[in-house]
Design an enzyme around this catalytic site. Sequence first.
Site, PDB file in Angstrom:
ATOM      1  N   ARG A   1      -0.113  14.016 -24.922  1.00 42.13           N
ATOM      2  CA  ARG A   1      -1.260  14.846 -25.296  1.00 42.13           C
ATOM      3  C   ARG A   1      -1.314  14.930 -26.809  1.00 42.13           C
ATOM      4  O   ARG A   1      -0.346  14.598 -27.497  1.00 42.13           O
ATOM      5  CB  ARG A   1      -1.141  16.242 -24.672  1.00 42.13           C
ATOM      6  CG  ARG A   1       0.037  17.049 -25.171  1.00 42.13           C
ATOM      7  CD  ARG A   1       0.115  18.385 -24.450  1.00 42.13           C
ATOM      8  NE  ARG A   1       1.326  19.111 -24.742  1.00 42.13           N
ATOM      9  CZ  ARG A   1       1.363  20.191 -25.522  1.00 42.13           C
ATOM     10  NH1 ARG A   1       0.285  20.642 -26.101  1.00 42.13           N
ATOM     11  NH2 ARG A   1       2.515  20.822 -25.738  1.00 42.13           N
TER      12      ARG A   1
ATOM     13  N   ASN B   1      -3.056  13.095 -34.097  1.00 35.95           N
ATOM     14  CA  ASN B   1      -2.731  11.674 -34.326  1.00 35.95           C
ATOM     15  C   ASN B   1      -1.261  11.432 -34.660  1.00 35.95           C
ATOM     16  O   ASN B   1      -0.929  10.529 -35.409  1.00 35.95           O
ATOM     17  CB  ASN B   1      -3.607  11.091 -35.445  1.00 35.95           C
ATOM     18  CG  ASN B   1      -5.076  11.332 -35.159  1.00 35.95           C
ATOM     19  OD1 ASN B   1      -5.523  11.106 -34.029  1.00 35.95           O
ATOM     20  ND2 ASN B   1      -5.815  11.807 -36.144  1.00 35.95           N
ATOM     21  N   ARG B   2      -0.401  12.289 -34.140  1.00 35.17           N
ATOM     22  CA  ARG B   2       1.042  12.175 -34.369  1.00 35.17           C
ATOM     23  C   ARG B   2       1.443  12.403 -35.829  1.00 35.17           C
ATOM     24  O   ARG B   2       2.545  12.043 -36.246  1.00 35.17           O
ATOM     25  CB  ARG B   2       1.600  10.814 -33.887  1.00 35.17           C
ATOM     26  CG  ARG B   2       1.390  10.568 -32.400  1.00 35.17           C
ATOM     27  CD  ARG B   2       2.112  11.645 -31.578  1.00 35.17           C
ATOM     28  NE  ARG B   2       2.028  11.448 -30.136  1.00 35.17           N
ATOM     29  CZ  ARG B   2       1.204  12.137 -29.335  1.00 35.17           C
ATOM     30  NH1 ARG B   2       0.374  13.028 -29.822  1.00 35.17           N
ATOM     31  NH2 ARG B   2       1.238  11.942 -28.029  1.00 35.17           N
ATOM     32  N   LEU B   3       0.534  13.002 -36.607  1.00 32.60           N
ATOM     33  CA  LEU B   3       0.877  13.311 -38.004  1.00 32.60           C
ATOM     34  C   LEU B   3       1.402  14.751 -38.049  1.00 32.60           C
ATOM     35  O   LEU B   3       0.738  15.667 -38.530  1.00 32.60           O
ATOM     36  CB  LEU B   3      -0.350  13.126 -38.910  1.00 32.60           C
ATOM     37  CG  LEU B   3      -0.969  11.725 -38.855  1.00 32.60           C
ATOM     38  CD1 LEU B   3      -2.132  11.600 -39.836  1.00 32.60           C
ATOM     39  CD2 LEU B   3       0.092  10.663 -39.176  1.00 32.60           C
TER      40      LEU B   3
END
Length: 211
Positions: A8, A189-191
């Site tokens: 997610r 965005n996985r940042l």
Amino acid sequence: MELANYRREYLQGGLRRNSLPDNPLSLFETWMQQAVAANLEDPTAMVVGTVDERGQPYQRIVLLKHVDERGFVFYTNMGSRKASQLAQNPRISLLFPWHGLERQVHVTGQVERLSTLDVMKYFSSRPKDSQIGAWVSHQSSRISARGVLEGKFLEMKQKFANGEVPLPSFWGGFRVKFDSVEFWQGGANRLHDRFLYQREQDGWSIDRLAP
Ligand SMILES: Cc1cc2nc3c(=O)[nH]c(=O)nc-3n(C[C@H](O)[C@H](O)[C@H](O)COP(=O)(O)O)c2cc1C
């Protein structure tokens, strides 16, 4: 069931350098209050990592019972596997998995044993059945069946039916003197945002880490 499909986005919020306090304890306390306010299950539950004499890591969940400048406090059986490992190597790692808030906090440090007075104060605040339970279980030892525990519980309940339950000599607690605390907040965005506090001579260094 395809485990690889479970993912997610983390969108609840970000962590910015200019909003960080100088001391990690104050951010930890804010996050703990928010974890409680968000009704996370077991907000005080932390994964405690220790290593054995071969360097093999072990982890288990333990409840945090107090925290202040001196450290993070938990209680346990001093005959347990974790306590023997900590007697050999006092280095410890704590992890608070607050994923309901898309957060985790990782603490490293070394333990010191709590004084008997401190342990006594906490033990006497526990419900009577929990106090009796402490007498029953020689934590981490091998037992043949659940009935052994239940039988011992009834026996101890009778023994301590009148009056206070004394503190078992094998029951105690540790304070984790912390030297690093890392805060992780999920990002789009996985940042993700990660900030590592490390103890210095006078105060704390703060570094942003790549997610
Ligand atoms: C939610 C939860 C809370 C727990 N709290 C404690 C605790 O406060 N103290 C404790 O000794 N064990 C606690 N346990 C049990 C430990 O996870 C572990 O099984 C036990 O301490 C024995 O670990 P050891 O054999 O590595 O020493 C808890 C387990 C769970 C799932």
